[in-house]
Design a protein around this motif. Structure first.
Motif, short mmCIF file in Angstrom:
data_model
loop_
_atom_site.label_atom_id
_atom_site.label_comp_id
_atom_site.label_asym_id
_atom_site.label_seq_id
_atom_site.Cartn_x
_atom_site.Cartn_y
_atom_site.Cartn_z
N THR A 51 23.91 -19.26 -25.40
CA THR A 51 22.34 -18.80 -25.83
C THR A 51 22.20 -18.74 -27.33
OG1 THR A 51 23.01 -16.26 -26.21
CG2 THR A 51 22.47 -17.01 -24.03
N THR A 52 20.77 -18.91 -27.83
CA THR A 52 20.32 -18.92 -29.38
C THR A 52 19.46 -17.83 -29.23
OG1 THR A 52 20.98 -20.99 -29.32
CG2 THR A 52 19.82 -20.15 -30.97
N ARG A 53 19.52 -16.96 -30.21
CA ARG A 53 18.72 -15.77 -30.41
C ARG A 53 17.93 -16.21 -32.10
NH1 ARG A 53 20.67 -10.22 -30.27
NH2 ARG A 53 20.36 -10.66 -27.87
N ILE A 54 16.71 -16.74 -31.91
CA ILE A 54 15.84 -17.18 -32.98
C ILE A 54 14.59 -16.04 -33.50
CG2 ILE A 54 16.20 -19.54 -32.88
CD1 ILE A 54 13.45 -19.60 -31.39
N CYS A 55 14.70 -16.12 -34.92
CA CYS A 55 13.65 -15.11 -35.42
C CYS A 55 12.91 -15.89 -36.56
CB CYS A 55 14.14 -13.75 -36.13
SG CYS A 55 13.20 -12.68 -36.77
N VAL A 56 11.66 -15.67 -36.59
CA VAL A 56 10.69 -16.25 -37.32
C VAL A 56 9.82 -14.94 -37.90
CG1 VAL A 56 10.37 -18.58 -36.84
CG2 VAL A 56 8.88 -16.97 -35.78
N LEU A 57 9.77 -15.03 -39.44
CA LEU A 57 9.07 -14.00 -40.02
C LEU A 57 7.84 -14.61 -40.67
CD1 LEU A 57 8.88 -11.30 -41.23
CD2 LEU A 57 10.09 -11.91 -43.25
N ILE A 58 6.57 -14.24 -40.03
CA ILE A 58 5.39 -14.93 -40.37
C ILE A 58 4.28 -13.73 -41.20
CG2 ILE A 58 3.47 -16.03 -39.43
CD1 ILE A 58 5.19 -16.78 -36.97
N ARG A 59 3.85 -14.48 -42.15
CA ARG A 59 2.96 -13.50 -42.67
C ARG A 59 1.25 -13.93 -42.70
NH1 ARG A 59 4.39 -16.29 -48.86
NH2 ARG A 59 2.90 -17.98 -48.67
N SER A 60 0.42 -13.20 -42.84
CA SER A 60 -0.82 -13.38 -43.01
C SER A 60 -1.31 -14.30 -44.02
CB SER A 60 -1.79 -12.12 -42.93
OG SER A 60 -1.74 -11.45 -44.02
N GLU A 61 -2.25 -15.36 -43.84
CA GLU A 61 -2.88 -16.01 -45.00
C GLU A 61 -3.56 -15.33 -45.94
OE1 GLU A 61 -5.38 -20.14 -45.26
OE2 GLU A 61 -4.99 -19.42 -43.42
N LYS A 62 -4.20 -14.38 -45.50
CA LYS A 62 -5.05 -13.82 -46.48
C LYS A 62 -4.23 -12.52 -47.44
CE LYS A 62 -9.22 -14.04 -43.60
NZ LYS A 62 -10.32 -13.27 -42.83
N LEU A 63 -4.73 -12.10 -48.22
CA LEU A 63 -3.86 -11.24 -49.19
C LEU A 63 -4.91 -9.88 -49.11
CD1 LEU A 63 -4.05 -13.26 -52.63
CD2 LEU A 63 -2.23 -12.89 -50.83
N ASN A 64 -4.25 -8.77 -49.41
CA ASN A 64 -4.61 -7.40 -49.26
C ASN A 64 -5.30 -7.05 -48.10
OD1 ASN A 64 -4.16 -7.31 -52.30
ND2 ASN A 64 -6.08 -8.60 -52.45
N VAL A 65 -4.42 -7.38 -47.02
CA VAL A 65 -4.83 -6.85 -45.79
C VAL A 65 -4.34 -5.59 -45.23
CG1 VAL A 65 -4.34 -7.50 -43.22
CG2 VAL A 65 -4.76 -9.55 -44.89
N VAL A 66 -3.11 -4.98 -45.76
CA VAL A 66 -2.44 -3.94 -45.49
C VAL A 66 -2.29 -3.15 -46.87
CG1 VAL A 66 -1.29 -4.61 -43.16
CG2 VAL A 66 -0.38 -4.97 -45.46
N SER A 67 -2.30 -1.80 -46.51
CA SER A 67 -1.90 -1.00 -47.42
C SER A 67 -0.51 -0.92 -47.92
CB SER A 67 -2.39 0.53 -47.32
OG SER A 67 -1.98 1.08 -46.03
#
Length: 253
Positions: free
Chosen positions: A199-215
């Motif tokens: 088996t293979t466990r994969i993880c991708v960390l993705i960010r939003s394209e826009k800035l200043n979305v969250v505090s």
């Protein structure tokens, strides 16, 4: 009847105090409306970016997972019978110190099958190799596809076709079977024997394209560690999936 007094009383306007109170109430009302509008807009932006992250995460896991499921596949010819894949079904490199991993998958393609860059198999018995890696500088998940007559040695090409933008990390864990019962005995970052991977466990960390979305706050990375949100205040989310190498699993343990 004194008509002068009647006309004066009927035409009397607001006093200065009444005018100031009305203006104050109006400003308070505008402030409340503006606050609600800004808050609603921020929530809408966050929900919109979260939906796009969900879509990107599902797409990345689907593309990589589909290739992993094919790992080690052998086309059974009309004459004769192949019992094993001649290449290296799955392999990769482990990025140390926060560097992204790479993943290489090989399988025998049927005529008409395509590698991750869109090149097609034109003859039976040819080997497809898909190599997934991350361009950390540009935050792009890439795949380099190759088709060969014999299984090529797994390599680490520096670039390939861009599959997805705004990807900050790509991590891989391999589930190995050391007892031969076709179940995972442990997960490791770098197997000693690639033939033990089931088996293979994969993880991708993705960010939003826009800035200043969250505090300001924290998010969970691919290792499950809580990390402070950078100053760009992008929305970030780690997507994880565990995929079986179905060509190494059969009905009998």
């Amino acid at each position: 009847m004194n008509t002068n007094n009647f006309e004066y009383s009927s035409l009397r306007g607001f006093s200065l105090v009444e005018l100031m109170i009305a203006m104050t109430l109006g400003l308070v009302l505008l402030l409340v409306i503006g606050t609600v509008f800004v808050s609603s807009r921020q929530i809408f932006r966050e929900q919109e970016d979260n939906a796009r992250l969900q879509e990107s995460g599902r797409y990345a896991l689907e593309i990589i997972g589909r290739s992993i499921k094919q790992a080690g596949h052998v086309e059974v010819p009309f004459t004769g019978f192949k019992v094993a894949f001649e290449g290296t079904a799955i392999s990769g490199t482990n990025g140390a110190g926060g560097v992204a991993d790479t993943l290489t998958v090989q399988y025998e393609g049927a005529v008409g099958d395509r590698d991750c860059e869109g090149a097609g198999v034109t003859a039976a018995g040819r080997i497809i190799q898909n190599h997934f890696n991350l361009d950390s500088l540009n935050a792009q998940l890439q795949c380099k596809g190759d088709i060969a007559d014999i299984p090529p040695p797994p390599a680490a090409p520096p670039s390939g076709q861009v599959l997805l933008d705004n990807v900050e990390d790509f991590q891989v864990l391999y589930g190995i079977d050391t007892s031969g019962d076709q179940s995972v005995d442990q997960y490791t970052e770098m197997p000693v024997d690639w033939s033990q991977v089931v088996t293979t466990r994969i993880c991708v960390l993705i960010r939003s394209e826009k800035l200043n979305v969250v505090s300001a706050g924290n998010y969970l990375n691919c290792s499950g560690t809580s990390v402070a949100i950078p100053s760009d205040r992008r929305l970030r989310r780690a997507f994880t999936a565990t995929i079986n190498l179905r060509n190494r699993i059969n009905s009998a343990p």
